[in-house]
Enzyme design. Structure first.
Site, PDB file in Angstrom:
ATOM      1  N   HIS A   1      20.368  20.684 -31.471  1.00  0.00           N
ATOM      2  CA  HIS A   1      21.062  20.219 -32.675  1.00  0.00           C
ATOM      3  C   HIS A   1      20.747  18.751 -32.899  1.00  0.00           C
ATOM      4  CE1 HIS A   1      24.718  18.196 -34.472  1.00  0.00           C
ATOM      5  NE2 HIS A   1      24.394  19.040 -35.428  1.00  0.00           N
ATOM      6  N   SER A   2      20.494  18.353 -34.145  1.00  0.00           N
ATOM      7  CA  SER A   2      20.275  16.959 -34.515  1.00  0.00           C
ATOM      8  C   SER A   2      19.071  16.398 -33.744  1.00  0.00           C
ATOM      9  CB  SER A   2      21.551  16.151 -34.259  1.00  0.00           C
ATOM     10  OG  SER A   2      21.467  14.872 -34.851  1.00  0.00           O
ATOM     11  N   LEU A   3      19.249  15.310 -33.002  1.00  0.00           N
ATOM     12  CA  LEU A   3      18.162  14.761 -32.198  1.00  0.00           C
ATOM     13  C   LEU A   3      17.633  15.801 -31.214  1.00  0.00           C
ATOM     14  CD1 LEU A   3      16.373  12.514 -31.011  1.00  0.00           C
ATOM     15  CD2 LEU A   3      18.359  11.779 -29.652  1.00  0.00           C
TER      16      LEU A   3
ATOM     17  N   HIS B   1      27.407  17.001 -40.984  1.00  0.00           N
ATOM     18  CA  HIS B   1      26.355  17.091 -39.968  1.00  0.00           C
ATOM     19  C   HIS B   1      26.915  17.554 -38.623  1.00  0.00           C
ATOM     20  CE1 HIS B   1      22.471  16.217 -38.141  1.00  0.00           C
ATOM     21  NE2 HIS B   1      23.064  15.500 -37.211  1.00  0.00           N
TER      22      HIS B   1
END
Length: 453
Positions: free
Chosen positions: A316-318, A420
């Site tokens: 997820h994300s980074l 997010h």
């Protein structure tokens, strides 16, 4: 009253020991069969030790040869349970490598404490991928600075992969990522490298990268979930937020996070105005601060622990950006959630790109939604939350295929940094909507104002 011999207690004691042995999760009984964990490393047993350097490990992430599959072929579901946590240090503690093994009792305690299941069922189907053709490419994946990558470099095959068209499977993968932000109950960490002593060192958890390793019941398939950015504003939590921000700003900015004259930047590649040194910025994504190399070591370590097993990636994300780069490097099935545009970083790492390849040939899928400004690539500029939080999230283009939910049009959501957070995405989007079709992005361009020399 006559004295009883102490020998009278031996049969009872024997039965007690046998009962403990049989019921132990690590014993050779039914509980061990349900949770067949690899044995912990002993002082004289190197079979569980990972490579201690960044050299390519000989085991392959593709698994042992299987029956020839056809694209779209439905395969038996796989049930995964959390088995290990791996933590590799970054530039602050470059020699740190720790591993936590979870027994069945640890999983049960963690589920009670967190209220989250650590066992996940995923549908599987045949999906195309490209595999390095010969050993020279296999040692480094598809990453090459000196030679061009073309059809002679790979073979096209169909491999088992998560079914990203199935709503429940996407939900389970998202929950694996959600759980990667939380602590689990366990006996504790132990060191994987003999020259590192960290037991009395504070702050080691604030440096480096962490991966959660899920395994199928027969250990034939593994899923590595890599933790994303810890900054609370981006939906995470934890002590690695400073170095996570450095990675975000190096991987997802146009030129070392030199957004304008008020930003200092995280490297010295800006040559004035919107001018950037191309060689410098490519070197910047290969430095000790970047998690890409660390993520590769986590992958090699898992392959060492389970030789012959197939490996899938998620994040997820980074964490999603890192797993996408890793999945593109080796052509292994990868599913990410709310990942910033990773295409810019992939180009700087010299990973394969169209027209040399077709994104439809790679099992690389990015799941996100229209209300997330980071996934959409619009969390930038002086009016954005990312700008005031010190995040230069300037890239917007993705590798592979994107699967985009549209809560803005369908549910009147506003574009907001708070969407997010993976929890909001799970509860407000993934649980209530069918999975959208996944397509390669067309005519997407990053950093159009910049000139690279």
């Amino acid at each position: 009253m006559p004295r009883q011999s102490s020998l009278a207690f031996i049969p009872l004691l024997t039965l007690y020991i046998l009962a403990l042995t049989y019921l132990s999760p690590s014993a050779h009984g039914p509980f061990a069969q349900a949770h067949p964990f690899p044995s912990a490393k002993t002082e004289n047993d190197n079979s569980q030790r990972p490579f201690s350097t960044h050299h390519r490990h000989p085991h392959s992430p593709y698994g042992s040869p299987v029956t020839i599959l056809t694209e779209g072929q439905e395969l038996p579901d796989e049930t995964f349970s959390l088995r290990h946590l791996l933590h590799r240090g970054g530039s602050r503690y470059p020699d740190l490598f720790r591993r936590m093994d979870l027994e069945a009792s640890d999983i049960q305690r963690s589920e009670l404490l967190s209220g989250q299941s650590l066992v996940h069922q995923v549908k599987v189907k045949g999906t195309t991928t490209l595999k390095p053709r010969d050993q020279s490419y296999r040692n480094q994946g598809f990453r090459s600075f000196d030679t061009s990558i073309g059809p002679e470099s790979w073979t096209k095959e169909v491999v088992p992969a998560p079914d990203v068209t199935d709503k429940e499977s996407v939900l389970q993968l998202s929950k694996m990522n959600y759980n990667s932000y939380t602590e689990v109950a366990s006996p504790g960490w132990y060191d994987l490298e003999g020259n590192w002593s960290v037991n009395s060192t504070f702050g080691w958890e604030e440096d480096g990268l962490r991966g959660h390793v899920f395994a199928s019941a027969d250990n034939s398939t593994l899923i590595i979930a890599i933790k994303g950015t810890s900054a609370a504003i981006l939906g995470g939590g934890g002590g690695t937020s400073t170095r996570d921000k450095i990675n975000d700003n190096l991987l997802f900015s146009c030129c070392c996070a030199k957004v304008d004259r008020t930003w200092r930047g995280v490297c010295d590649c800006n040559t004035g105005g919107y001018q950037c040194d191309q060689t410098c910025v490519e070197n910047s994504v290969n430095g000790g601060e970047i998690y890409y190399g660390i993520a590769m070591v986590l992958l090699w370590t898992v392959q060492d622990m389970y030789p012959g097993a197939k490996v899938w990636l998620t994040g997820h994300s980074l964490g999603g950006g890192l797993t996408a780069l890793l999945g593109l490097t080796f052509g292994v099935p990868t599913v990410t959630f709310e990942t910033p545009g990773d295409l810019l970083a992939a180009k700087r790492l010299h990973l394969p790109m169209p027209p040399a390849i077709n994104w439809d040939d790679f099992p690389l899928f990015h799941i996100g939604h229209t209300a997330d400004p980071i996934f959409q690539g619009v969390c930038n500029g002086p009016a954005s939350t990312c700008y005031y939080s010190g995040f230069a999230m300037e890239s917007k283009c993705h590798t592979g295929r994107t699967c985009v939910y549209d809560p803005v049009t369908e549910d009147n959501w506003k574009v907001d940094i708070r969407t997010h957070r993976l929890f909001d995405t799970i509860e407000g989007v993934i649980k209530v909507k069918e999975v959208p079709s996944c397509k390669a992005e067309v005519d997407c361009r990053d950093c159009e104002l910049w000139e690279y020399k």
